[in-house]
Design a protein around this motif. Structure first.
Motif, PDB file in Angstrom:
ATOM      1  N   LEU A  68      -5.529   4.475   0.375  1.00  0.00           N
ATOM      2  CA  LEU A  68      -6.070   5.697   0.983  1.00  0.00           C
ATOM      3  C   LEU A  68      -7.433   6.087   0.416  1.00  0.00           C
ATOM      4  CD1 LEU A  68      -2.851   7.818   1.531  1.00  0.00           C
ATOM      5  CD2 LEU A  68      -4.137   6.441   3.172  1.00  0.00           C
ATOM      6  N   PRO A  69      -7.666   5.992  -0.899  1.00  0.00           N
ATOM      7  CA  PRO A  69      -9.026   6.254  -1.393  1.00  0.00           C
ATOM      8  C   PRO A  69     -10.060   5.271  -0.847  1.00  0.00           C
ATOM      9  CG  PRO A  69      -7.481   6.440  -3.189  1.00  0.00           C
ATOM     10  CD  PRO A  69      -6.721   5.899  -2.015  1.00  0.00           C
ATOM     11  N   LYS A 121       5.925   1.696   1.644  1.00  0.00           N
ATOM     12  CA  LYS A 121       5.229   2.361   0.560  1.00  0.00           C
ATOM     13  C   LYS A 121       3.772   1.907   0.520  1.00  0.00           C
ATOM     14  CE  LYS A 121       6.071   3.583  -4.176  1.00  0.00           C
ATOM     15  NZ  LYS A 121       6.919   3.403  -5.340  1.00  0.00           N
ATOM     16  N   ILE A 122       2.860   2.873   0.528  1.00  0.00           N
ATOM     17  CA  ILE A 122       1.431   2.564   0.499  1.00  0.00           C
ATOM     18  C   ILE A 122       0.969   2.526  -0.955  1.00  0.00           C
ATOM     19  CG2 ILE A 122      -0.860   3.361   1.185  1.00  0.00           C
ATOM     20  CD1 ILE A 122       0.504   4.820   3.493  1.00  0.00           C
ATOM     21  N   ARG A 123       0.225   1.509  -1.288  1.00  0.00           N
ATOM     22  CA  ARG A 123      -0.316   1.411  -2.642  1.00  0.00           C
ATOM     23  C   ARG A 123      -1.311   2.543  -2.886  1.00  0.00           C
ATOM     24  NH1 ARG A 123       1.809  -2.891  -4.897  1.00  0.00           N
ATOM     25  NH2 ARG A 123       2.102  -4.763  -3.693  1.00  0.00           N
ATOM     26  N   ASN A 124      -1.479   2.897  -4.134  1.00  0.00           N
ATOM     27  CA  ASN A 124      -2.317   4.037  -4.499  1.00  0.00           C
ATOM     28  C   ASN A 124      -3.791   3.850  -4.148  1.00  0.00           C
ATOM     29  OD1 ASN A 124      -0.155   5.445  -5.486  1.00  0.00           O
ATOM     30  ND2 ASN A 124      -0.409   4.694  -7.563  1.00  0.00           N
ATOM     31  N   ALA A 125      -4.277   2.617  -4.073  1.00  0.00           N
ATOM     32  CA  ALA A 125      -5.705   2.388  -3.861  1.00  0.00           C
ATOM     33  C   ALA A 125      -6.104   2.368  -2.388  1.00  0.00           C
ATOM     34  CB  ALA A 125      -6.110   1.077  -4.511  1.00  0.00           C
TER      35      ALA A 125
END
Length: 67
Positions: free
Chosen positions: A8-9, A2-6
């Motif tokens: 990719l931005p 699972k990739i954290r939300n921050a």
């Protein structure tokens, strides 16, 4: 995985800033890079210098480690 939300931005911002460095050249790089003597006159460089990269390999390796 699972990739954290921050993540990719942050990768997108780094790639965008690198493209701006490539397209606009030295003026962009000198404006947003950190220089100790100019720190009090350009405090934003503490933040913007974190997104600067020297070449595509530097960017690629850093984004790989960030990912």
């Amino acid at each position: 995985m699972k990739i954290r939300n921050a993540v990719l931005p942050l990768i997108a911002v780094n790639v965008f800033v690198f493209l701006m460095q490539t397209i606009l050249g030295d003026l962009f790089t000198l404006t947003f890079s950190l220089h100790f003597l100019d720190l009090f006159f350009r405090p934003w460089t503490l933040l913007t210098s974190m997104f600067m990269h020297a070449n595509p390999y530097h960017l690629l390796f850093n984004m790989y480690v960030l990912f």
